[in-house]
Scaffold this motif. Structure first.
Motif, PDB file in Angstrom:
ATOM      1  N   LEU A 367      37.929  40.383  41.045  1.00 21.70           N
ATOM      2  CA  LEU A 367      38.568  39.193  41.605  1.00 21.70           C
ATOM      3  C   LEU A 367      37.605  38.509  42.565  1.00 21.70           C
ATOM      4  O   LEU A 367      37.079  39.131  43.501  1.00 21.70           O
ATOM      5  CB  LEU A 367      39.858  39.589  42.329  1.00 21.70           C
ATOM      6  N   LYS A 368      37.373  37.218  42.347  1.00 21.16           N
ATOM      7  CA  LYS A 368      36.401  36.486  43.162  1.00 21.16           C
ATOM      8  C   LYS A 368      36.899  36.273  44.595  1.00 21.16           C
ATOM      9  O   LYS A 368      36.156  36.440  45.552  1.00 21.16           O
ATOM     10  CB  LYS A 368      36.105  35.135  42.515  1.00 21.16           C
ATOM     11  N   ASN A 369      38.135  35.864  44.744  1.00 23.70           N
ATOM     12  CA  ASN A 369      38.649  35.481  46.067  1.00 23.70           C
ATOM     13  C   ASN A 369      39.960  36.208  46.328  1.00 23.70           C
ATOM     14  O   ASN A 369      41.032  35.769  45.909  1.00 23.70           O
ATOM     15  CB  ASN A 369      38.850  33.968  46.123  1.00 23.70           C
ATOM     16  N   THR A 370      39.894  37.318  47.038  1.00 24.10           N
ATOM     17  CA  THR A 370      41.104  38.097  47.318  1.00 24.10           C
ATOM     18  C   THR A 370      42.000  37.411  48.341  1.00 24.10           C
ATOM     19  O   THR A 370      43.162  37.794  48.501  1.00 24.10           O
ATOM     20  CB  THR A 370      40.725  39.494  47.828  1.00 24.10           C
ATOM     21  N   ALA A 371      41.473  36.404  49.025  1.00 29.66           N
ATOM     22  CA  ALA A 371      42.277  35.686  50.022  1.00 29.66           C
ATOM     23  C   ALA A 371      43.083  34.546  49.405  1.00 29.66           C
ATOM     24  O   ALA A 371      43.833  33.855  50.112  1.00 29.66           O
ATOM     25  CB  ALA A 371      41.370  35.144  51.126  1.00 29.66           C
ATOM     26  N   ASP A 372      42.944  34.321  48.106  1.00 27.41           N
ATOM     27  CA  ASP A 372      43.666  33.247  47.425  1.00 27.41           C
ATOM     28  C   ASP A 372      45.126  33.664  47.245  1.00 27.41           C
ATOM     29  O   ASP A 372      45.445  34.513  46.422  1.00 27.41           O
ATOM     30  CB  ASP A 372      43.013  32.968  46.077  1.00 27.41           C
ATOM     31  N   SER A 373      46.029  33.035  48.036  1.00 27.16           N
ATOM     32  CA  SER A 373      47.447  33.419  48.005  1.00 27.16           C
ATOM     33  C   SER A 373      48.073  33.208  46.636  1.00 27.16           C
ATOM     34  O   SER A 373      49.038  33.898  46.272  1.00 27.16           O
ATOM     35  CB  SER A 373      48.228  32.618  49.058  1.00 27.16           C
ATOM     36  N   SER A 374      47.538  32.245  45.844  1.00 27.16           N
ATOM     37  CA  SER A 374      48.133  31.962  44.535  1.00 27.16           C
ATOM     38  C   SER A 374      47.927  33.105  43.548  1.00 27.16           C
ATOM     39  O   SER A 374      48.579  33.157  42.504  1.00 27.16           O
ATOM     40  CB  SER A 374      47.544  30.672  43.964  1.00 27.16           C
ATOM     41  N   PHE A 375      47.041  34.031  43.863  1.00 30.59           N
ATOM     42  CA  PHE A 375      46.811  35.172  42.976  1.00 30.59           C
ATOM     43  C   PHE A 375      47.982  36.148  43.013  1.00 30.59           C
ATOM     44  O   PHE A 375      48.289  36.814  42.029  1.00 30.59           O
ATOM     45  CB  PHE A 375      45.516  35.886  43.383  1.00 30.59           C
ATOM     46  N   TYR A 376      48.672  36.224  44.146  1.00 31.40           N
ATOM     47  CA  TYR A 376      49.681  37.257  44.365  1.00 31.40           C
ATOM     48  C   TYR A 376      51.051  36.810  43.847  1.00 31.40           C
ATOM     49  O   TYR A 376      51.331  35.634  43.678  1.00 31.40           O
ATOM     50  CB  TYR A 376      49.747  37.602  45.849  1.00 31.40           C
TER      51      TYR A 376
END
Length: 713
Positions: A367-376
């Motif tokens: 995962l490139k950006n673990t801080a991306d809230s839209s992933f969760y």
């Protein structure tokens, strides 16, 4: 703070899953307080949610108001959007269990799409219908079609009981799911009773919660309001169920005289969310192969390893510090690198969220950006297309090739279940001018198969070539069958039979070259023949037609053969011509010489050739003395057999002699008498004739045994 009209979001309510209540199983729900060290089990990471453009809402039991009855009543605006919601007027107990919304596709659970039915199941009391300022007023519930929520009308109900049922997508077959959800914004004396603790595994409140509990009841004790974002009023539920129900109400409404609230147009709600009061462990991972746990694929057809996981709706403070999915495929497979993808439960390709790396046999998604809230808060499917390497021997796996994957976060690693892939192969068979074992399909890798083949007519076709996978095989080693052993690839086999020709020979009364078989097209063959002793070639038939035996007396050659042939030689016994001579015994006077008679045989033989033969009969003293030739008391008879005369048509005549005169021709066999000669035919038969003479002169002595008499013509 609460607004006049606030939606009851049932998206997460579902996660309180309680299987159908049994009165003897009303167990107390386990309620705990989450601390900073609490980690929720990611097995309950699934949250049903309304997915824009994917989820379809189908209301049932609705009784909508006219728009005017809900707009600007006593200064209160309900803001009902008919595109987004429907309304149900509750006027009869018959509506219990018949009002609600079915939401088709609220997410993917372990690779399966899930549907949800939200239904008003029961109530303790309901405000009567009436009028307010000249307008009708009914107890009403708003059901939303663009989100999973409902809004009961304030001061209209007591003890509303709601149920949630999960189904396999597109069916009425219940499906048990492990899930979680959080009730937000429980305030202003709102309460919730978990009616059935059987499907609920655990309930969590924040460590500094403002909510109180009593057995299975969770409630807010005062009439004050809070914002939905304050975790002090959150309740997170972990459940494993296909059905559950619960009661939700507002105590201050239930303590009020409903008749004084006929003009109320306000609605209350609670909000469901996938965000929890604590973080989750590493998500569980479920692997499938082409949607199953074990598949069979043909040869090098492409198939998909599908790695499914649900990412809980982690709050900002609970995001992963790293996240990756790894799948190592067996070395008998190659990875279709350009077809690797990641799809979310909205059907969107989100491969770009990951750095995808393929090294040797391992595929890694970082995962490139673990801080991306839209992933969760979504489910993901990691797709790894593979196919079998050509000809690879899979015998060490016994054709049960395993695969599993691993998901790793800062909270640890989780392995998936194991899936299996079996390989099958096809062997396509064909035959030219022959028969062969039918093509075989779906042969398990490492198995063996034997293919047998034969000419369609062994007298006309012979095996010319055996072609296996495009290469010719030594037909002397494989004249009738070929075996494929430890099959690890598709194969082809073709038996090619060529047309060969036969010259069938036959002969009677002689010898001929034996029948010639398996003659290749364009070849030549010479057939020789000869008669047995005492026989002659009478006819020769080629392909049933007679040929000129003068041209082919001993042999016949077939040139540039392109068809079957026959050749039949007919040999007949050589004919015998028997000439018999009768004279009187008393006419013999040896002092005048030995009675000698000459015969002329002339005519045309079976070949059309003119022929002349001569034969002589003498009566000697020995003949007379022996008594062998005495025919009767008057005549004696002597004959001669001629066996070297070609068969044909002849005239037999007697050459005149000086002392005897021809008196009769008789006993003609194989012919007829004509005047002073006999006409005979010896073609296919023998012949005989008897000449009778009487003595006419007794003078003309001679000192020789034979006297030659000459006569003028």
């Amino acid at each position: 703070m609460k607004k006049l009209s606030k939606p009851l979001v049932f998206a997460a309510c579902i996660f309180m899953s309680m299987i159908f209540v049994r009165p003897d199983r009303l167990l107390a729900v386990s309620i705990d307080h989450a601390t900073n060290d609490t980690m929720l089990d990611a097995a309950y990471g699934f949250t049903p949610r309304f997915i824009p453009g994917i989820t379809q809402a189908i209301p049932f039991g609705m009784t909508n108001y006219d728009e005017d009855n809900y707009q600007e009543v006593n200064g209160e605006i309900t803001n009902i959007d008919r595109e987004k919601c429907d309304t149900a007027r509750i006027t009869s107990n018959s509506q219990k269990g018949n009002v609600g919304v079915r939401y088709n596709n609220v997410g993917t659970y372990k690779g399966q799409i899930v549907d949800l039915k939200l239904m008003l199941e029961d109530w303790n009391a309901v405000r009567p219908s009436g009028t307010y300022k000249g307008r009708p007023t009914y107890p009403t519930i708003i059901f939303h079609k663009k989100s999973i929520r409902a809004q009961p009308q304030a001061f209209a109900f007591k003890g509303l009981k709601w149920s949630f049922t999960f189904y396999q997508h597109g069916t009425n077959n219940p499906i048990k799911v492990s899930m979680h959800n959080t009730f937000q914004d429980m305030d202003a004396t709102e309460y919730m009773i978990l009616n059935d603790g059987q499907g609920i595994k655990q309930v969590y409140l924040s460590n500094d919660t403002k909510l109180l509990t009593s057995d299975n009841k969770i409630y807010f004790p005062s009439s004050s309001s809070v914002t939905e974002w304050e975790k002090t009023n959150w309740t997170t539920i972990l459940a494993e169920t296909s059905y559950f129900n619960f009661t939700y109400g507002r105590q201050r409404d239930e303590d009020t005289n409903f008749s004084t609230k006929l003009g109320s147009r306000s609605f209350y709600w609670w909000i469901f969310t996938g965000e929890a009061v604590a973080r989750f462990s590493t998500p569980i991972i479920t692997e499938m192969v082409n949607g199953a746990s074990h598949i069979t694929v043909h040869d090098d057809d492409v198939f998909n390893y599908e790695i499914n996981t649900t990412i809980p709706q982690e709050g900002t403070g609970y995001h992963y510090s790293y996240f990756n999915v790894k799948d190592t495929v067996a070395d008998c497979f190659s990875v279709e690198t350009n077809k690797i993808s990641v799809v979310n439960d909205a059907g969107q390709n989100v491969t770009s969220l990951f750095d995808v790396n393929v090294a040797n046999q391992t595929v890694t998604f970082n995962l490139k950006n673990t801080a991306d809230s839209s992933f969760y808060g979504k489910s993901y499917r990691f797709i790894v297309p593979c196919k079998k390497k050509k000809g690879y021997d899979v015998s060490r796996w016994r054709n049960e090739i395993p695969n599993n994957s691993t998901i790793t976060t800062d909270r640890g690693s989780i392995n998936s279940n194991i899936v299996y892939t079996s390989i099958t192969h096809n062997i396509i068979s064909s035959a030219l001018n022959g028969n062969i074992t039918e093509s075989q399909y779906g042969i398990n890798a490492t198995d063996s198969r034997t293919f047998s083949y034969a000419s369609m007519d062994s007298s006309k076709y012979v095996l010319e070539n055996l072609v296996v996978d495009g290469e010719s095989k030594d037909i002397s080693k494989y004249p009738n069958s070929y075996t494929f052993s430890n099959i690890n690839d598709d194969h082809t086999i073709e038996a090619r039979y060529k047309r060969v020709y036969t010259i069938a020979t036959s002969a009677k009364g002689g010898k001929i070259t034996e029948t010639q078989k398996h003659i290749n097209k364009g070849e030549s063959r010479t057939i020789t023949y000869k008669p047995d002793n005492g026989y002659y070639l009478r006819s020769l038939k080629v392909d049933g037609k007679e040929v000129d035996i003068k041209k082919f007396p001993n042999s016949y050659t077939f040139s540039n053969i392109t068809d079957d042939h026959t050749i039949d030689a007919e040999f007949l016994p050589k004919p015998t011509v028997v000439i018999k001579k009768n004279i009187k015994k008393d006419d013999i006077y040896f002092a005048h010489g030995t009675p000698t008679f000459i015969f002329k045989i002339s005519g045309t033989d079976y070949l059309g050739e003119e022929q002349i033969y001569y034969a002589t009969i003498q009566f000697t003293k020995e003949d007379i003395e022996s008594g062998n030739y005495v025919k009767d008391g008057v005549y004696i008879q002597k004959d001669i057999s001629l066996k070297d005369i070609n068969a044909g048509t002849y005239e037999i005549s007697e050459v005149d002699v000086s002392r005897y005169s021809l008196t009769n021709i008789k006993e003609v066999s194989g012919g007829v008498k004509e005047a002073n000669l006999a006409k005979i035919t010896t073609d296919r038969q023998s012949a005989s004739v008897t000449f009778v003479n009487d003595r006419i002169r007794y003078d003309l002595y001679t000192h020789n045994d034979i006297r030659l008499n000459r006569f003028n013509e």
